[in-house]
Design an enzyme around this catalytic site. Structure first.
Site, PDB file in Angstrom:
ATOM      1  N   HIS A 198      -6.337  -3.924   6.576  1.00  0.00           N
ATOM      2  CA  HIS A 198      -5.586  -4.776   5.543  1.00  0.00           C
ATOM      3  C   HIS A 198      -4.356  -5.167   6.212  1.00  0.00           C
ATOM      4  O   HIS A 198      -3.520  -6.165   5.608  1.00  0.00           O
ATOM      5  CB  HIS A 198      -4.907  -3.860   4.502  1.00  0.00           C
ATOM      6  CG  HIS A 198      -5.822  -3.576   3.386  1.00  0.00           C
ATOM      7  ND1 HIS A 198      -6.854  -4.589   2.888  1.00  0.00           N
ATOM      8  CD2 HIS A 198      -6.513  -2.178   2.893  1.00  0.00           C
ATOM      9  CE1 HIS A 198      -7.580  -3.841   2.000  1.00  0.00           C
ATOM     10  NE2 HIS A 198      -7.484  -2.403   2.197  1.00  0.00           N
TER      11      HIS A 198
ATOM     12  N   TYR B 248       0.792  -1.229  -0.009  1.00  0.00           N
ATOM     13  CA  TYR B 248       0.048   0.097   0.155  1.00  0.00           C
ATOM     14  C   TYR B 248       0.790   1.082   0.060  1.00  0.00           C
ATOM     15  O   TYR B 248       0.449   2.239  -0.441  1.00  0.00           O
ATOM     16  CB  TYR B 248      -0.900   0.016   1.090  1.00  0.00           C
ATOM     17  CG  TYR B 248      -2.267  -0.852   0.710  1.00  0.00           C
ATOM     18  CD1 TYR B 248      -3.197  -0.362  -0.089  1.00  0.00           C
ATOM     19  CD2 TYR B 248      -2.296  -2.338   1.259  1.00  0.00           C
ATOM     20  CE1 TYR B 248      -4.302  -0.900  -0.519  1.00  0.00           C
ATOM     21  CE2 TYR B 248      -3.308  -3.046   0.574  1.00  0.00           C
ATOM     22  CZ  TYR B 248      -4.463  -2.288   0.076  1.00  0.00           C
ATOM     23  OH  TYR B 248      -5.758  -2.994  -0.474  1.00  0.00           O
TER      24      TYR B 248
END
Lengths: 735, 735
Positions: free
Chosen positions: A416, A258
């Site tokens: 996540h 990310y």
């Protein structure tokens, strides 16, 4: 002189450079100046990387110019027609804008103008996207607001590049009905403002779009809100995001997968800020944390640049992606750090921008470049106090090989994040030796749950047993509740990478993953003929538990130095829940009293895990794939060391690459582990001492104080009648 | 003048060139002349490939010169110390010999002389190797005679290279006690002569060693025996081997993996023959079959040069191996075929020889080279009448991709052959889409049955169910008896690759794999938007049987267009024997009435097998790994289409690559098959007609006469009231 000019003139001295009058003379204000565009044009032949990169952009633009402009009313989900069309449109706008500035050919500018006028016709009247989802911020062009922000980041750059070529009347239309309208929607509407003020990568895309629009339109208010938050109180906005989303070492808590995505708006907007408000010294902000962010994400990769797949991460992503081309170019332009050039060279393209120009020039003048991957201890958390990651790296005998261990004691990484406290990964160059599953997802593959995260992402990939760590009583860390896990993080006890050839070591503690169980893992990479990992995992509890030390290895079993009962005619799963239901039990081993060894082959190397065991230790060979009715999982391999009914227990293991397998020369060397013995000399609340003996009689004795101590503290330990004394947290004695 | 000189002078005129006197002047007589050595020396800088290759050889030689020469008394098995040492010795001898000729530095020659004198001390007195095996011909230096032959092939070349630098006295010793002694052992002893006279690759190594020794020692008798067999009756020997071991198309019945190994002595000895007896025109022998042999083995590879792993083959071998460097260099030197240059360029090294010099020069002058892989129909058997292989090749939409289908209807290939009659393989570039397991073996890995073929090679890898073919009643072809299978081969019915863009087709019949069952498979690669495979497998029998059409695919299941019952909590094997015991049953599918589809992802492409099924068809998803207590097998994936209780049955399938998956751009296209319908329009003893309809309404109708017919024969068929008429074996109608 229109209203806007009047407004611009009304701005403070600081913003005079942004006024209409200056625009008309100076051309674009964001990532590419007129002068740079001209320089790019004159160097297309001699700066090969730029020639190639611009060639690609121009081809895309030329192709776009041949087709009819189409701005469809948004109706489709991700992957659907209108979704893909609006994505294509912003790419074409941007590429045509670049083609105009570099070539000076008006046809490209005309294309941008025409398409933006089409958007101006429909945009203000668009409702929220019909396919919006409740849990996600809605866009107008796309089902989620994030994509609208990405559109704006590209669209405003395209407009910036061609604005000089547009009549005042059309500028008014475009600015009012596209950019102001979109910026207002994304920053002020009920649908947008939450995200805009979020300390989250979606927020970064939003403020980048808004802020860059502010620069182009000469609107100080927009810029200020982007920098300091809607309320301009500096509690949110870009600067706050820089402060909160990165650790002081430039680590992003969701992990490198990310971080890669988030870096694009961070770096692109920073570049725009620096070109328009250099006095903000944005690239120096917070101790040059943006430089560290780029460096850290690049270091968090294997030898081919693939990101270590911690948390929800797809393994296919590496630092060759577009996001990081922007990031590396801008970092090189602003920090002049030649260490980054090898990555730009591997990326094999540059952005068409001032930053790309400088990068292409540098690459043209540089010789062959190797990106240096270093051992690192990376702190997590805005204060750098939320645990972190250690990267251990040593070359093996084969000079082209680098052994890399990743020890993760970082914070959860929000939704996540995986329940992988104190987990490790091991790589040999780009070969995964001890692996992380990454995310269970086939991105955009409709047949696999529409390309979204699969159910197995929760039931397997995020669970503790999917990782190389200890699982207590077959329950995941924090019972698999990320919000609970988010509140706690492991603590670094000590680490040392100051003598990287000899030893790299980190010890970390996790106190909250299981109530009443203290977990401490100490991982050392030790320089020997071939470097090896010494792995000491201590569990302490007042109550008896089952402790599973799991290794998801990659490769083919070669031999075991223990007997086992294979399941040859029926397979059953290892458990019923928490990921165990997905593991087939292939064999149950009977551990030796002493050391049990498990050897596999990966590519051209053998690897052995040697673990101190006793007659009550159970060993399991497992394979992923049970309870997988849709065949969503890869069938990876596991090896598990289990002890039951223990309060305090310490697993001591050596993970050892050895030998070689060369099918071309048909030669095999050292297929057997060279570990002769492993012993836990001492283990109490204060100290740990272990010794590894190799078949050549070499021994390595590691002694350490469990808790962090001051560097000058002297420790004394008497073991088997022998006295040991050392300063600092640990010592290693090689004999 | 010593005895040998007198003997040499006594030879016929043909052999005068081989005499001592000529030797002294002309230097080496085998693969590298003095003049060529000098040319190599002068081109080390400008012929880059030669510079690099010789540099490597010289470094090996330099390293050897630093160490003490050691010729241990043979005692160890393959992989053991003395085994590896004698291997190393022949390599060092050869490299030092080359270093001497190219640099002219005597130290290299002295090294060879000294080591050979050491061999001379021990060799004549050596007994048969203590680790010899009953079933294998014994060596003296090595456990098997084959390795001794390989030693001789290298040793005699080394001696040839330095002989000019050795005193007459030492020559006598070396020639008598090493080369004559070894040649006599390998060609005349009880242990050696059988192999020497065998039509087998071991025999080729033997005659190559003997014949080259004959040239160097000027011994016509040795040369003649090598060429014409021990009895010089031409019933065995090198020429007979060339006649018997290759098909007229240059195919070697054991398959490409063994062909690679056999080619080295074939090509090296041929080169020596050509340089010493050019009048034999050995390279023109049998219609230049050696050229075809090299070309065929190079074509039997994937896009990265890895050999199709049919029969007992390790997948790690490609055409970059040393054996094929000799073969390609010698082929280029003698046939001047530029088509082979790209392979030499990919090999990225050349032999230090006259052939290597010519190859290096050509590469230096050539531009960028691509090796062209063609569709081929390759006949098997010495007469070209023992079946064969068809290679179908078409580019896909993506111009860098080549789809390759291998259809095998070749002979058994002796003891290393697999029971894979009418089997197919499918590749996309180097990606295995439908795969062959190859051999179950970890070459030289001691922990895996001493590196020999594993038990699972027989129980799995050679069994029919390990292949992409039909298995009748869960029994392997020929009941797994290779000697029975060796007596029979499939028969080609027809094939056509004359319009390779449109259609490549082959039909073959196997009559004897199962008593009373006729098997006919017709495979076509059809040029469409993306090429696809049409696969028609017909079984005919008077009695009812179970027919399993098996596909060992490679990749990850994406979707099925049929319902299935997955085994989520217990796995059991597919059967009890013949390889079925090794397959876990993952799911049992309920076939559709019409077409059942199975889709998987491999790398960046989707693939679908669509098969005509009815309600009684059973479908199975399987995974390899059951009954594998030593974890010897890779866990590969299978899909099986089963019909039970049928006499005559025809499987009609379409195997279709489609769409794309690009994780970098996060784009996915066409993840679903485009086959709408498949129908068997006609199937009787004489004719077969099938039709495939795609979702875009395009149809392909294939009609063919089952048996071979003359090209001019006209066929007429009336189907559903429509009349079809065509000339030749088949026709395809696209609408």
């Amino acid at each position: 002189m229109n209203l806007k000019t009047i407004k611009a003139i009304g701005l403070t001295a600081l913003f005079v450079v942004l006024s209409e009058g200056v625009f008309a003379q100076s051309g674009p204000v964001l990532l590419l100046s007129k002068k740079e565009a001209a320089a790019i044009n004159s160097h297309l032949k001699d700066y090969k990387l730029m020639g190639k990169s611009f060639g690609k952009i121009k081809r895309t633009a030329d192709k776009a110019l041949e087709k009819k402009i189409e701005v469809p009313i948004p109706s489709d989900n991700g992957g659907g027609y209108t979704h893909e069309k609006h994505k294509q449109n912003y790419r074409e706008l941007y590429n045509a804008g670049l083609a105009y500035q570099v070539t000076g050919e008006r046809k490209y500018a005309d294309f941008v103008e025409k398409m933006l006028l089409e958007y101006a016709k429909v945009y203000p009247g668009l409702p929220l996207h019909p396919m919006r989802k409740q849990e996600q911020n809605s866009g107008k062009l796309f089902w989620q607001g994030l994509n609208d922000c990405v559109w704006l980041v590209h669209g405003i750059q395209a407009y910036d590049l061609v604005r000089e070529n547009i009549s005042a009347g059309n500028r008014t239309i475009i600015e009012r009905d596209v950019f102001r309208s979109m910026a207002a929607f994304l920053s002020e509407s009920d649908s947008g403002k939450d995200t805009f003020n979020k300390i989250h990568n979606h927020g970064t895309w939003a403020v980048a779009g808004e802020g860059m629009t502010g620069y182009v339109l000469g609107d100080k208010d927009m810029v200020d809100r982007a920098l300091y938050g809607s309320a301009k109180d500096k509690k949110t906005g870009f600067l706050k995001q820089i402060e909160q989303l990165f650790s002081p070492d430039g680590y992003y808590s969701e992990g490198p997968y990310y971080q890669r995505y988030a870096l694009q708006p961070f770096m692109v907007f920073a570049e725009a800020i620096n070109r328009n408000q250099p006095e903000l010294k944005i690239f120096d902000y917070r101790g040059q944390v943006l430089k560290k962010a780029v460096n850290t994400v690049l270091q968090l990769t294997d030898s081919k640049g693939y990101f270590f797949p911690i948390n929800d991460a797809l393994k296919e992503k590496n630092f060759m992606t577009e996001e990081l081309v922007f990031a590396t170019n801008i970092a090189y332009e602003n920090y002049n750090d030649p260490a980054i050039l090898p990555v730009i060279s591997q990326q094999n393209e540059v952005t068409v921008s001032g930053a790309g120009l400088k990068a292409a020039e540098a690459i043209q003048q540089a010789g062959k470049l190797d990106y240096i991957k270093n051992p690192m201890v990376i702190a997590d958390g805005p204060e750098g106090k939320s645990g972190g990651l250690s990267l251990f790296r040593m070359p093996t005998k084969n000079k082209d090989e680098q052994l890399t261990a990743v020890f993760k004691y970082a914070s959860q990484g929000m939704g996540h994040g995986h329940f992988d406290r104190l987990g490790i990964l091991l790589y040999n160059n780009d070969k995964e030796i001890l692996q992380d599953y990454g995310a269970a997802r086939f991105l955009n593959v409709e047949s696999k749950s529409g390309g979204r995260y699969l159910d197995e992402n929760k039931t397997w990939a995020q669970q503790s047993v999917a990782h190389n760590t200890v699982i207590v009583d077959e329950e995941s860390h924090y019972k698999g509740d990320w919000k609970a896990a988010e509140k706690q993080n492991p603590e670094l006890q000590f680490s040392d990478i100051s003598n990287p050839e000899t030893l790299q070591i980190t010890s970390a503690v996790e106190r909250n993953a299981y109530p009443g169980v203290l977990m401490q893992r100490t991982v050392a990479m030790i320089g020997a003929e071939t470097p090896f990992i010494l792995d000491i995992f201590t569990l302490r509890s007042d109550k008896a538990h089952q402790y599973d030390l799991n290794f998801m290895y990659s490769g083919h079993i070669m031999e075991t130095a223990f007997k086992y009962d294979p399941a040859v005619a029926t397979l059953t799963p290892m458990g019923k829940t928490n990921g165990y239901e997905h593991l087939w039990k292939l064999a149950e081993g009977r551990a030796n009293v002493g050391v049990s060894k498990f050897t596999w082959l990966n590519d051209s190397r053998f690897y052995t895990i040697s673990t101190m065991t006793d007659a009550n230790t159970k060993l399991f060979m497992t394979r992923l794939g049970a309870a997988d009715p849709n065949f969503n999982l890869r069938n990876e391999s596991g090896y598990m060391v289990r002890v039951g009914d223990r309060k305090d227990y310490t697993f001591v293991s050596v993970i050892e690459p050895h030998g070689s397998f060369d099918p071309k020369l048909e030669s095999v060397q050292d297929p057997h582990s060279k570990v002769a013995n492993i012993s836990l000399l001492q283990q109490d609340a204060s100290y740990t001492a272990v010794r590894v003996t190799f078949t050549n009689k070499e021994t390595y004795t590691l002694l350490f104080a469990n808790a962090a101590t001051a560097p000058n503290t002297t420790h004394k330990l008497s073991i088997e009648g022998k006295k040991y004394e050392w300063k600092g947290n640990y010592t290693v004695i090689k004999k």
